[in-house]
Enzyme design. Sequence first.
Site, short mmCIF file in Angstrom:
data_model
loop_
_atom_site.label_atom_id
_atom_site.label_comp_id
_atom_site.label_asym_id
_atom_site.label_seq_id
_atom_site.Cartn_x
_atom_site.Cartn_y
_atom_site.Cartn_z
N CYS A 1 28.71 2.01 65.74
CA CYS A 1 28.25 1.13 66.95
C CYS A 1 27.49 1.98 67.96
CB CYS A 1 29.23 0.21 67.53
SG CYS A 1 30.70 1.43 68.04
N ARG B 1 34.04 0.11 69.06
CA ARG B 1 33.47 -1.21 68.82
C ARG B 1 33.53 -1.56 67.22
NH1 ARG B 1 28.48 -3.74 71.31
NH2 ARG B 1 28.05 -1.57 71.09
#
Lengths: 412, 312
Positions: free
Chosen positions: B262, B267
């Site tokens: 990411c 995340r």
Amino acid sequence: MSAPASVTPVSCTLAGVLFFLGLGSSWYLAGSADFGPRQAFQVLAGLALGVVLQRSRFCFQCHLRDLLAPADGRRDSTGTVALLVALALGLLGTSIVLGAWIVDPSRGHLPPIAHIGPVGWHLLVGGATFGLGMALSGSCISAHLYRLGEGALVTLPALFGVVLGFGLGFASWNWFYVSGIVVAPVWWLPALTGGYGLAVLIQLGVLAALAWWLLGWRRAPEAAPSSDGRTAVLTAVFVRRWPAWVGGAAVAVIGTVTLLRGDALGVTAGIGALARQLSDVAGLLPVRLEGLDGFRGCRSATGEGLLSTNLFFVSALVLGSASAALTAGQFAWRVPPWREAVLALIGGILLGFGAMISLGCTIGVLFSGIAASAVSGWVFAVAMLVGLWLGLLLRYGRGQWKDPLRAPGIES
Amino acid sequence: MRHIRSNASFLALLLAVAAAWLPGADDAGSKALVTADWLSKNLTNPTLRIIEVSVDPGVYEKGHIPGAVNVRWHSDLVDTVRRDIISKEGFEKLASQAGLTPETTVVLYGDNNNWFAAWGAWIFTVYGHQDVRLLDGGRKKWELDKLPLDTIAAAPKATTYQAKAANGALRARLSDVLAVVEGKDKAGLLDIRSPDEFNGKIFAPQGVQELAIRAGHIPGAKNVPWGKAVNQEDGTFKKPEDLKKIYADAGIDGSTPTVVYCRIGERSSHTWFVLTRLLGYPAKQYDGSWTEYGNAVGVPIDNPAGTVWGGK
């Protein structure tokens, strides 16, 4: 200059309407999609604080002035002792809550939410500026807010000045940050003493010693007029000024329960966020405020948009105060003479600047800070006292403490 | 007789159902998740330890799942000096303070659809903890269900936890990613950021700083934003068959290992969790992510929008 204040059926009805407007807003916010229980609770807490501040005239500047520079030349420590009562009870209540959150303070984690800020010379600058602003504008930010609820229009230039002062604070923040705040230690007494017990005892000891010393200047309160039981109680609650220490104790209780519900007591975060957005629109905001949003305190973070939780709290405070003032017959539109309005504006700018650099005001840094055993609260308090003393000297001159501002109809 | 037998088989069925709900006794599919309803009935289960890892670590004190321990992603789970995950010793200290044993069922949850709770799950798995699960829907689902919250910090009795050596097979480094880009290694690349970031139109999403001086994505990467894996209304994960289809449409079917990344590397654990734990696909998490790759000197990127940092 000022309209006479009195209790009439109209004022009582209006008081009720305003109070229920507050309750209704809370009910609406609780069920709204954009807000929720946090904002709903803050409205209730704001209403309560507004009532308490108005009924007890809990005002840092007024209380301290009665001791340092009394208008009639006779020192009285009653109000200052009430401030100490607020700090002592706030310290106990807050420590009980924080003890549930951070079981072992020596592990290096700071309790969230609590206003424990960096300790550096910026607090001396911020605190002294704030104290000076209190003397010039006539009160600190929380007292300006409750006096707005009493109809004192002098608070408008003062609050406008606060917004301007915040703008100046934002414009100079990066310099303060790089020159000192970045390396300033964030000292939390329970972490330094290895537990809550000693930290609380030391601070309570200091507060008790101060109170003991100051009680030498205490004046006996006026006796309540004699009347039958019910009338006496109603008058004591709704009309007569509450004993100052009751105000102090109530502020401590409200501070403790708001902390428990996820927000430390403070009145500048919402105004600060507003000022930050206005400065941004005006192009005065630096591209980046270094490190600002990583600190605890009255954060002016703009993540919530214009309608920040703290702005709801502050608005409810004004509403609560207005409702209490109307019930007591102490509401009156008071237009300040132009000299006072200018002083209020200048004082307001100093208040806003000091509160921005210090990450809060007498409530957010001094009360919530000391209650949370933050060294930053104590340092701010000392600096603020120095600034206030200087400001009182500047404004009233030595030996002739007369106040042209004191509002008619309000004994304080 | 027949009546008794049917009763007995009913009882056996009941027991089987009950057993399926007990930690450590269920099938692989639900070994990754617990439901809010189940968790609310197992708060005092001594084999469980609930751990909150929220993007906003201060949200814990405003109310958390009763008994949960707070772990702060930006200080507890990382080496704050080196850009690295927490050391083995640091992890052992953390797990000991949380009162864990190697047999404990760890249930993680957090705000923002379990973003960083999933990252916590990745780190727990890297250090060899056996039973790591997420609360399906995380904090969002728990609050939507109006389940009780507590403001008292849990103070579990400390243990002496011994972690396993970090499992490097779960983690991709820049060199591993470059080997894939240069065709020396066969793996899929999956970018879970927004399409605008993936296509190089923007350098960072709204509200966060631009940390990489180039925009775009790793050459050959596919783009499936993390949010496609969850039901937007309550934050729970979509059904495995729906998830399979979503990733199959991007060419990811578990036949080759997938490297997920990411922006700053936390995340993507959310998607790593979906691929490895819900679908059983082989996947690695590239925690250097675009912040490292997009700033690395002399590596190829793909920037369909052609943006140049600082202006063209």
